[in-house]
Each structure stands twice: as C-alpha cells, then as structure tokens.
Write a protein that holds these residues in place. Structure first.
Motif, mmCIF file in Angstrom:
data_model
loop_
_atom_site.group_PDB
_atom_site.id
_atom_site.type_symbol
_atom_site.label_atom_id
_atom_site.label_comp_id
_atom_site.label_asym_id
_atom_site.label_seq_id
_atom_site.Cartn_x
_atom_site.Cartn_y
_atom_site.Cartn_z
ATOM 1 N N PHE A 104 23.334 21.323 -17.621
ATOM 2 C CA PHE A 104 23.725 20.220 -18.119
ATOM 3 C C PHE A 104 23.173 19.600 -19.220
ATOM 4 O O PHE A 104 23.812 18.994 -19.665
ATOM 5 C CB PHE A 104 21.828 19.602 -17.191
ATOM 6 N N ALA A 105 22.612 20.572 -20.119
ATOM 7 C CA ALA A 105 22.414 20.594 -21.336
ATOM 8 C C ALA A 105 23.789 20.687 -22.358
ATOM 9 O O ALA A 105 24.298 19.837 -23.773
ATOM 10 C CB ALA A 105 21.506 21.619 -21.837
ATOM 11 N N ALA A 106 24.721 20.539 -21.076
ATOM 12 C CA ALA A 106 26.412 21.182 -21.545
ATOM 13 C C ALA A 106 27.344 20.122 -21.448
ATOM 14 O O ALA A 106 27.999 19.980 -22.144
ATOM 15 C CB ALA A 106 27.518 22.619 -21.212
ATOM 16 N N CYS A 107 26.321 19.324 -21.286
ATOM 17 C CA CYS A 107 26.963 17.594 -21.222
ATOM 18 C C CYS A 107 27.255 16.919 -21.904
ATOM 19 O O CYS A 107 26.176 16.937 -22.400
ATOM 20 C CB CYS A 107 26.552 17.011 -19.528
ATOM 21 N N ASP A 108 28.563 16.222 -22.432
ATOM 22 C CA ASP A 108 27.727 14.895 -23.474
ATOM 23 C C ASP A 108 26.834 13.724 -23.115
ATOM 24 O O ASP A 108 26.404 12.944 -23.459
ATOM 25 C CB ASP A 108 29.313 14.343 -23.153
ATOM 26 N N ASP A 109 27.056 13.418 -21.159
ATOM 27 C CA ASP A 109 26.486 12.320 -20.481
ATOM 28 C C ASP A 109 25.848 12.905 -19.660
ATOM 29 O O ASP A 109 26.709 13.246 -18.632
ATOM 30 C CB ASP A 109 27.250 11.141 -19.973
ATOM 31 N N LEU A 110 24.558 12.849 -19.415
ATOM 32 C CA LEU A 110 24.267 13.087 -17.859
ATOM 33 C C LEU A 110 23.376 11.611 -16.763
ATOM 34 O O LEU A 110 22.687 11.047 -18.359
ATOM 35 C CB LEU A 110 23.365 13.911 -18.097
ATOM 36 N N ILE A 111 23.517 11.022 -16.099
ATOM 37 C CA ILE A 111 23.366 9.907 -15.308
ATOM 38 C C ILE A 111 22.577 10.677 -14.106
ATOM 39 O O ILE A 111 22.957 11.288 -13.833
ATOM 40 C CB ILE A 111 24.457 9.882 -14.498
ATOM 41 N N LEU A 112 21.335 10.449 -14.258
ATOM 42 C CA LEU A 112 20.209 10.479 -13.511
ATOM 43 C C LEU A 112 19.978 9.007 -12.468
ATOM 44 O O LEU A 112 19.457 7.881 -13.071
ATOM 45 C CB LEU A 112 18.713 10.832 -13.761
ATOM 46 N N LEU A 113 20.172 9.219 -11.134
ATOM 47 C CA LEU A 113 20.213 8.158 -9.646
ATOM 48 C C LEU A 113 18.879 8.336 -9.138
ATOM 49 O O LEU A 113 18.531 9.503 -8.936
ATOM 50 C CB LEU A 113 21.089 8.349 -9.404
ATOM 51 N N CYS A 114 17.517 7.768 -9.637
ATOM 52 C CA CYS A 114 16.463 7.198 -8.914
ATOM 53 C C CYS A 114 16.214 6.525 -7.657
ATOM 54 O O CYS A 114 16.416 5.849 -7.792
ATOM 55 C CB CYS A 114 15.502 7.012 -9.844
ATOM 56 N N GLY A 115 16.072 7.313 -6.257
ATOM 57 C CA GLY A 115 15.812 6.463 -5.417
ATOM 58 C C GLY A 115 14.492 5.918 -5.774
ATOM 59 O O GLY A 115 13.651 6.034 -5.981
ATOM 60 N N HIS A 116 13.957 5.219 -4.074
ATOM 61 C CA HIS A 116 12.728 4.217 -3.708
ATOM 62 C C HIS A 116 13.254 4.198 -2.492
ATOM 63 O O HIS A 116 14.047 4.442 -1.690
ATOM 64 C CB HIS A 116 12.900 2.971 -4.376
ATOM 65 N N TYR A 117 12.503 3.848 -1.695
ATOM 66 C CA TYR A 117 11.839 3.948 -0.545
ATOM 67 C C TYR A 117 12.237 4.763 0.589
ATOM 68 O O TYR A 117 11.593 5.952 0.127
ATOM 69 C CB TYR A 117 12.022 2.478 0.150
ATOM 70 N N GLU A 118 13.266 4.260 1.293
ATOM 71 C CA GLU A 118 13.404 5.823 2.365
ATOM 72 C C GLU A 118 15.023 6.114 1.105
ATOM 73 O O GLU A 118 15.642 7.383 2.475
ATOM 74 C CB GLU A 118 13.752 5.450 3.816
ATOM 75 N N GLY A 119 15.124 6.306 0.616
ATOM 76 C CA GLY A 119 15.665 6.729 -0.146
ATOM 77 C C GLY A 119 17.097 5.840 -0.513
ATOM 78 O O GLY A 119 17.191 4.862 -0.793
#
Length: 322
Positions: A104-119
């Motif tokens: 992942f450190a080799a990327c320019d941009d890392l998007i992280l999606l956080c779920g909640h509830y049941e997904g």
C-alpha cells in the motif's frame, strides 16, 4: 502519499491520526490525510444513510448511493495516472500484514472505506473496492479503528516519515522475525539488569545477540512467523555450497533476505546486500575452492552502490583462475 477515509465519523478518525508520528508527517507535508463524511452525500432529506436489508435479518445496512457519491467525490480529485487502491475494511477481508502495508505504501492514493451497522450494500462494493482487508478475527462497531491502524502502519513506511531511516527496517516482522528486546536507563531497575552485551560497545556482538533474541522471541510468541523464517533459511541452504564457480552465482531477490540486521549468522556461504558495487565480485574471497561467505549490506558498507534490489551471491572462487 495521500490517504482518503470514507466514514460516518470523520472527527473520530482525524482526532486519532493528527497526533504523534502521522500528525507530524501531515504538518510537514510528507503525507496528506482527509476524512470524507459519507452522510454529506445522502439524498435523503433526513440525512439517512442506512435501510433494512432485503431478505430480512438483524440490523441496518449502509446504502449504495451515499457511499458511491462520497467515493466519487474523492476519486474525481485523484489524477488519472496516480496509483490508487480502494480498501474496504471488513472481517471478511484478507488479514492485514506488514507486507500488505509495504504494498500500500507504494501507492499515490489510498482510499479506505469504513462500514457501519451490518455492513454496506454489496453492489457498491463490487463497483469501487480493490482490496478487502481485515485487521483480525473479531468484530468492531465500525471500520474507523481498523482504517486508522492501516493508515498508521502504511504512513510510517513512506520515505522521511520516520526520523530514523532504519526504524522501519529493524522492527517486528522485518525478515519474518519479531523485534529483539530493548532497554534504556537506568542500568538496573527493580533488581533487573540490562544485558551486559548491550553495554559492551561491541556492535558485532550486540547485533548477534539481537538476532538471537529475535529468533527466540519469534519461536516462542509467533510460531507461524518462525516457520516462515525457517523456510527461508532452508531455501537459502539448498542454494549454497556450490563448487567450481570462477565467479559468484548471483540471484536477484525481492524483499528482505535471511537477516534483517545485516550481520553474519548461522547461515554461512552467503553474501547479500541492498546492491553491489561495480567490480566487487572478487570481494569476500576465501581460500581456494572454499565458498564465499558473509552477509553484507551494499548501501551501508560499500558507498556508491547502484542496484536497489537485494542481491544474494553464492558460489566459490578458485584462486587458480586468477
């Protein structure tokens, strides 16, 4: 490197990440971190982002539309030629490892999606996610804490984020070994003394002790990692001890090989480093028809090295050919 976190709780994420090492790196413009509130992109007049799942079941599910629109608001600002990954943190994902952090450190941009509830509605996941990642076999209320873990682990691998360039190279998991025990002042605390070797000033013996302790600690606490370490040692043993070579037999390998501390250990007949100096093939020469041996680090021991890949050198040097 730029981190983008899609979440229902942006304050929680930013309050945690804008401190300590990651916070300092942001202030120094070595990395960028932003949190996008998914709720800002819902079309519901009551700012609702969840609904009941089709087919029934307990709990609520995050809807596709606000998640997708929040993602698109970020993706539209990322250059087309940038290296981008979209990570959905979920117990169903691939276990997060140090190797994954390096990828992942080799990327320019890392998007992280956080779920909640049941997904999250499966349809939007299929459309935007590139990696499904889990930080362990347990369930959290949401993906925010997991995302913060990933950002912290990846950010410290970005060049210049750590003050000490060697820190990321000698920490736990580097070379499939846990880090050795560490001690600071005073020399005696609660009748426990600092190991004498660490006070000796003999760096060779200190390095040998550290490697020994790393092996012991890994064997005791993480037998799964120790098995990988042993497997690596065995693979090296099978590839050394050749006779009759007038020049070293070179094999290019990717990643850390054998010894995370750059010192001689119980694996003999081995020379390895981060690179090679032009014309260094005669170095490490031993008696006639004996294997070349030793471990070397090109960037540290031989200034001016020009090859970034790690290099394993095995073989024999016959003096009669000189």
């Amino acid at each position: 490197m730029r981190f983008h976190i899609l979440t229902l709780f942006p304050e929680m994420v930013m309050n945690g990440l804008l401190t300590s090492i990651t916070g300092r790196a942001v202030k120094q413009n070595k990395i960028a971190i932003e949190a996008t509130n998914i709720r800002d992109y819902t079309l519901d007049k009551h700012a609702k982002v969840d609904d009941y799942p089709y087919g029934g079941g307990a709990g609520m599910l995050m809807q596709a539309q606000p998640v997708y629109d929040a993602y698109q608001s970020v993706a539209d600002r990322i250059p087309e030629d940038a290296k981008k990954r979209v990570v959905y943190v979920t117990p169903q994902g691939t276990p997060f490892t140090q190797q994954m952090a390096q990828d992942f450190a080799a990327c320019d941009d890392l998007i992280l999606l956080c779920g909640h509830y049941e997904g999250i509605d499966e349809r939007v996941l299929e459309e935007v996610v590139t990696d499904y990642v889990s930080i362990g076999d347990y369930v959290l209320t949401g993906g925010e804490l997991a995302s913060m873990v990933i950002v912290d682990a990846v950010a410290r691998l970005v060049p210049d984020v750590l003050n000490n360039d060697q820190s990321a190279e000698t920490e736990s998991f580097h070379g499939n070994l846990l880090e050795y025990p560490q001690y600071s002042r005073p020399e005696v605390w609660h009748d426990k003394k600092v190991p004498q070797v660490l006070l000796s000033g003999n760096q060779k013996k200190i390095n040998e002790w550290r490697l020994e302790q790393s092996v012991i600690r890994t064997q005791e606490r993480r037998p799964d990692l120790y098995a990988k370490y042993e497997e690596l040692q065995d693979s090296v043993n099978k590839g050394i001890g050749f006779s009759g070579f007038t020049d070293p037999f070179r094999i290019q390998v990717v990643g850390t090989f054998v010894d995370p501390f750059g010192i001689q250990n119980h694996i003999d007949h081995l020379a390895y480093g981060h690179g090679k100096k032009p014309g260094d093939s005669d170095m490490m020469q031993q008696d006639s028809m004996e294997p070349m041996h030793g471990i070397r680090q090109g960037k540290e021991d031989f200034p001016g090295t020009h090859h970034d890949a790690h290099e394993l050198i095995v073989g024999n040097k016959d003096k009669s050919t000189e």
